[in-house]
Design a protein around this motif. Structure first.
Motif, PDB file in Angstrom:
ATOM      1  N   SER A  62       0.836  -1.197   0.000  1.00  0.00           N
ATOM      2  CA  SER A  62       0.000   0.000   0.000  1.00  0.00           C
ATOM      3  C   SER A  62       0.865   1.239   0.000  1.00  0.00           C
ATOM      4  O   SER A  62       1.919   1.288   0.631  1.00  0.00           O
ATOM      5  CB  SER A  62      -0.919   0.018   1.217  1.00  0.00           C
ATOM      6  N   GLN A  63       0.409   2.257  -0.701  1.00  0.00           N
ATOM      7  CA  GLN A  63       1.175   3.487  -0.828  1.00  0.00           C
ATOM      8  C   GLN A  63       0.928   4.465   0.311  1.00  0.00           C
ATOM      9  O   GLN A  63       1.299   5.617   0.235  1.00  0.00           O
ATOM     10  CB  GLN A  63       0.859   4.146  -2.167  1.00  0.00           C
ATOM     11  N   LYS A  64       0.274   4.009   1.362  1.00  0.00           N
ATOM     12  CA  LYS A  64       0.127   4.868   2.536  1.00  0.00           C
ATOM     13  C   LYS A  64       1.530   5.119   3.076  1.00  0.00           C
ATOM     14  O   LYS A  64       2.208   4.217   3.531  1.00  0.00           O
ATOM     15  CB  LYS A  64      -0.740   4.206   3.608  1.00  0.00           C
ATOM     16  N   GLN A  65       1.961   6.342   2.979  1.00  0.00           N
ATOM     17  CA  GLN A  65       3.348   6.704   3.294  1.00  0.00           C
ATOM     18  C   GLN A  65       3.603   6.708   4.789  1.00  0.00           C
ATOM     19  O   GLN A  65       2.738   7.086   5.566  1.00  0.00           O
ATOM     20  CB  GLN A  65       3.647   8.087   2.705  1.00  0.00           C
ATOM     21  N   LEU A  66       4.808   6.307   5.155  1.00  0.00           N
ATOM     22  CA  LEU A  66       5.205   6.444   6.532  1.00  0.00           C
ATOM     23  C   LEU A  66       5.253   7.927   6.864  1.00  0.00           C
ATOM     24  O   LEU A  66       5.451   8.764   5.986  1.00  0.00           O
ATOM     25  CB  LEU A  66       6.563   5.790   6.782  1.00  0.00           C
ATOM     26  N   PRO A  67       5.055   8.272   8.119  1.00  0.00           N
ATOM     27  CA  PRO A  67       5.105   9.699   8.467  1.00  0.00           C
ATOM     28  C   PRO A  67       6.491  10.268   8.195  1.00  0.00           C
ATOM     29  O   PRO A  67       7.493   9.548   8.214  1.00  0.00           O
ATOM     30  CB  PRO A  67       4.780   9.723   9.959  1.00  0.00           C
ATOM     31  N   LEU A  68       6.533  11.552   7.947  1.00  0.00           N
ATOM     32  CA  LEU A  68       7.794  12.218   7.653  1.00  0.00           C
ATOM     33  C   LEU A  68       8.818  11.947   8.753  1.00  0.00           C
ATOM     34  O   LEU A  68       9.989  11.741   8.485  1.00  0.00           O
ATOM     35  CB  LEU A  68       7.564  13.724   7.492  1.00  0.00           C
ATOM     36  N   GLU A  69       8.353  11.898   9.995  1.00  0.00           N
ATOM     37  CA  GLU A  69       9.262  11.650  11.122  1.00  0.00           C
ATOM     38  C   GLU A  69       9.908  10.268  11.044  1.00  0.00           C
ATOM     39  O   GLU A  69      10.957  10.036  11.627  1.00  0.00           O
ATOM     40  CB  GLU A  69       8.517  11.763  12.470  1.00  0.00           C
ATOM     41  N   GLY A  70       9.285   9.337  10.323  1.00  0.00           N
ATOM     42  CA  GLY A  70       9.832   7.987  10.198  1.00  0.00           C
ATOM     43  C   GLY A  70      10.799   7.810   9.044  1.00  0.00           C
ATOM     44  O   GLY A  70      11.386   6.749   8.886  1.00  0.00           O
ATOM     45  N   PHE A  71      10.968   8.843   8.215  1.00  0.00           N
ATOM     46  CA  PHE A  71      11.869   8.763   7.071  1.00  0.00           C
ATOM     47  C   PHE A  71      13.299   8.854   7.568  1.00  0.00           C
ATOM     48  O   PHE A  71      13.669   9.784   8.276  1.00  0.00           O
ATOM     49  CB  PHE A  71      11.569   9.908   6.085  1.00  0.00           C
ATOM     50  N   ASP A  72      14.103   7.857   7.219  1.00  0.00           N
ATOM     51  CA  ASP A  72      15.480   7.770   7.706  1.00  0.00           C
ATOM     52  C   ASP A  72      16.388   8.715   6.920  1.00  0.00           C
ATOM     53  O   ASP A  72      16.554   8.562   5.716  1.00  0.00           O
ATOM     54  CB  ASP A  72      15.968   6.325   7.568  1.00  0.00           C
ATOM     55  N   THR A  73      16.938   9.707   7.602  1.00  0.00           N
ATOM     56  CA  THR A  73      17.821  10.689   6.956  1.00  0.00           C
ATOM     57  C   THR A  73      19.228  10.592   7.534  1.00  0.00           C
ATOM     58  O   THR A  73      19.418  10.036   8.614  1.00  0.00           O
ATOM     59  CB  THR A  73      17.308  12.124   7.191  1.00  0.00           C
ATOM     60  N   PRO A  74      20.200  11.160   6.824  1.00  0.00           N
ATOM     61  CA  PRO A  74      21.554  11.197   7.380  1.00  0.00           C
ATOM     62  C   PRO A  74      21.564  11.957   8.712  1.00  0.00           C
ATOM     63  O   PRO A  74      20.716  12.829   8.930  1.00  0.00           O
ATOM     64  CB  PRO A  74      22.361  11.954   6.319  1.00  0.00           C
ATOM     65  N   PRO A  75      22.513  11.643   9.588  1.00  0.00           N
ATOM     66  CA  PRO A  75      22.571  12.313  10.889  1.00  0.00           C
ATOM     67  C   PRO A  75      22.597  13.839  10.732  1.00  0.00           C
ATOM     68  O   PRO A  75      23.287  14.387   9.889  1.00  0.00           O
ATOM     69  CB  PRO A  75      23.891  11.815  11.495  1.00  0.00           C
ATOM     70  N   GLY A  76      21.796  14.497  11.544  1.00  0.00           N
ATOM     71  CA  GLY A  76      21.764  15.958  11.540  1.00  0.00           C
ATOM     72  C   GLY A  76      20.801  16.560  10.535  1.00  0.00           C
ATOM     73  O   GLY A  76      20.550  17.757  10.550  1.00  0.00           O
ATOM     74  N   MET A  77      20.241  15.747   9.633  1.00  0.00           N
ATOM     75  CA  MET A  77      19.317  16.277   8.636  1.00  0.00           C
ATOM     76  C   MET A  77      17.885  16.068   9.112  1.00  0.00           C
ATOM     77  O   MET A  77      17.503  14.970   9.481  1.00  0.00           O
ATOM     78  CB  MET A  77      19.501  15.587   7.287  1.00  0.00           C
ATOM     79  N   ILE A  78      17.108  17.130   9.118  1.00  0.00           N
ATOM     80  CA  ILE A  78      15.696  17.061   9.475  1.00  0.00           C
ATOM     81  C   ILE A  78      14.907  17.584   8.278  1.00  0.00           C
ATOM     82  O   ILE A  78      15.161  18.690   7.803  1.00  0.00           O
ATOM     83  CB  ILE A  78      15.399  17.908  10.725  1.00  0.00           C
ATOM     84  N   LEU A  79      13.969  16.787   7.802  1.00  0.00           N
ATOM     85  CA  LEU A  79      13.175  17.214   6.656  1.00  0.00           C
ATOM     86  C   LEU A  79      12.078  18.179   7.097  1.00  0.00           C
ATOM     87  O   LEU A  79      11.461  18.019   8.147  1.00  0.00           O
ATOM     88  CB  LEU A  79      12.564  16.006   5.951  1.00  0.00           C
ATOM     89  N   ASP A  80      11.839  19.171   6.271  1.00  0.00           N
ATOM     90  CA  ASP A  80      10.864  20.219   6.540  1.00  0.00           C
ATOM     91  C   ASP A  80       9.473  19.751   6.096  1.00  0.00           C
ATOM     92  O   ASP A  80       9.263  19.488   4.909  1.00  0.00           O
ATOM     93  CB  ASP A  80      11.276  21.476   5.763  1.00  0.00           C
ATOM     94  N   PRO A  81       8.504  19.680   7.003  1.00  0.00           N
ATOM     95  CA  PRO A  81       7.162  19.222   6.623  1.00  0.00           C
ATOM     96  C   PRO A  81       6.433  20.191   5.689  1.00  0.00           C
ATOM     97  O   PRO A  81       5.424  19.825   5.099  1.00  0.00           O
ATOM     98  CB  PRO A  81       6.430  19.082   7.956  1.00  0.00           C
ATOM     99  N   THR A  82       6.952  21.398   5.521  1.00  0.00           N
ATOM    100  CA  THR A  82       6.320  22.352   4.603  1.00  0.00           C
ATOM    101  C   THR A  82       6.936  22.316   3.207  1.00  0.00           C
ATOM    102  O   THR A  82       6.522  23.087   2.338  1.00  0.00           O
ATOM    103  CB  THR A  82       6.402  23.796   5.163  1.00  0.00           C
ATOM    104  N   ASN A  83       7.890  21.415   2.971  1.00  0.00           N
ATOM    105  CA  ASN A  83       8.504  21.286   1.645  1.00  0.00           C
ATOM    106  C   ASN A  83       7.435  20.916   0.621  1.00  0.00           C
ATOM    107  O   ASN A  83       6.524  20.135   0.901  1.00  0.00           O
ATOM    108  CB  ASN A  83       9.601  20.217   1.693  1.00  0.00           C
ATOM    109  N   ARG A  84       7.564  21.441  -0.585  1.00  0.00           N
ATOM    110  CA  ARG A  84       6.556  21.215  -1.627  1.00  0.00           C
ATOM    111  C   ARG A  84       6.360  19.742  -1.950  1.00  0.00           C
ATOM    112  O   ARG A  84       5.250  19.306  -2.239  1.00  0.00           O
ATOM    113  CB  ARG A  84       6.889  21.999  -2.885  1.00  0.00           C
ATOM    114  N   TRP A  85       7.437  18.938  -1.919  1.00  0.00           N
ATOM    115  CA  TRP A  85       7.309  17.518  -2.253  1.00  0.00           C
ATOM    116  C   TRP A  85       6.638  16.734  -1.132  1.00  0.00           C
ATOM    117  O   TRP A  85       5.920  15.765  -1.390  1.00  0.00           O
ATOM    118  CB  TRP A  85       8.673  16.928  -2.610  1.00  0.00           C
ATOM    119  N   VAL A  86       6.842  17.150   0.100  1.00  0.00           N
ATOM    120  CA  VAL A  86       6.163  16.519   1.237  1.00  0.00           C
ATOM    121  C   VAL A  86       4.669  16.807   1.135  1.00  0.00           C
ATOM    122  O   VAL A  86       3.829  15.908   1.283  1.00  0.00           O
ATOM    123  CB  VAL A  86       6.740  17.031   2.576  1.00  0.00           C
ATOM    124  N   LYS A  87       4.323  18.043   0.849  1.00  0.00           N
ATOM    125  CA  LYS A  87       2.914  18.426   0.713  1.00  0.00           C
ATOM    126  C   LYS A  87       2.252  17.725  -0.472  1.00  0.00           C
ATOM    127  O   LYS A  87       1.126  17.245  -0.368  1.00  0.00           O
ATOM    128  CB  LYS A  87       2.793  19.929   0.547  1.00  0.00           C
TER     129      LYS A  87
END
Length: 152
Positions: free
Chosen positions: A6-31
């Motif tokens: 299913s394409q129900k996406q994991l929450p943004l907080e669950g996306f594994d990023t490199p150390p120190g990187m936090i993804l912005d929930p207001t980014n156009r691709w996230v929206k």
């Protein structure tokens, strides 16, 4: 061969990023990720595949997301793959579980997809996106849908 997830996406907080990187929930691709009817589009995509023969298909979210990115950015197949490889927001958009430094697929996949899917499936994609979002917002064109999702 189809392995559906299913394409129900994991929450943004669950996306594994490199150390120190936090993804912005207001980014156009996230929206934009939240506006796309991924399961409906996956059904259209999987109709073009054989369910029990051949090598396993790429996940529908990766394929559909890459097609959307390619057309939204108006870039070549090769540039689409490079953009996805370099950008954690695009990797989140296509449904990867975390950032990865290697390309998730070869650019030749986009050629194969265009041949396999044909105009009918692209039309179904377009229709499903517009129906879903217009039901929520009243907007009836792809460009305005994309702009609306990003500006919210």
């Amino acid at each position: 061969m189809i392995r559906y997830v299913s394409q129900k996406q994991l929450p943004l907080e669950g996306f594994d990023t490199p150390p120190g990187m936090i993804l912005d929930p207001t980014n156009r691709w996230v929206k934009l990720r939240d506006c796309i009817p991924w399961d409906e589009l996956s059904e259209s995509y999987y109709k073009t595949l054989c369910s029990n023969l051949g090598r396993p298909a790429k996940d529908a979210g990766i394929v559909i997301g890459a097609v959307i990115i390619k057309h939204k950015l108006s870039v070549s197949d090769e540039e689409t793959v490079e953009q996805i490889r370099e950008n954690p927001y695009l990797q989140y958009f296509i449904g990867l579980k975390g950032f990865q430094a290697q390309a998730p697929f070869a650019s030749s996949l986009l050629v194969e997809i265009r041949k396999r899917m044909g105009q009918t499936v692209f039309d179904e994609f377009h229709e499903a996106i517009i129906e879903t979002v217009s039901a929520q917002t009243g907007i009836l064109t792809w460009q305005r849908i994309s702009d609306r999702c990003i500006s919210e």
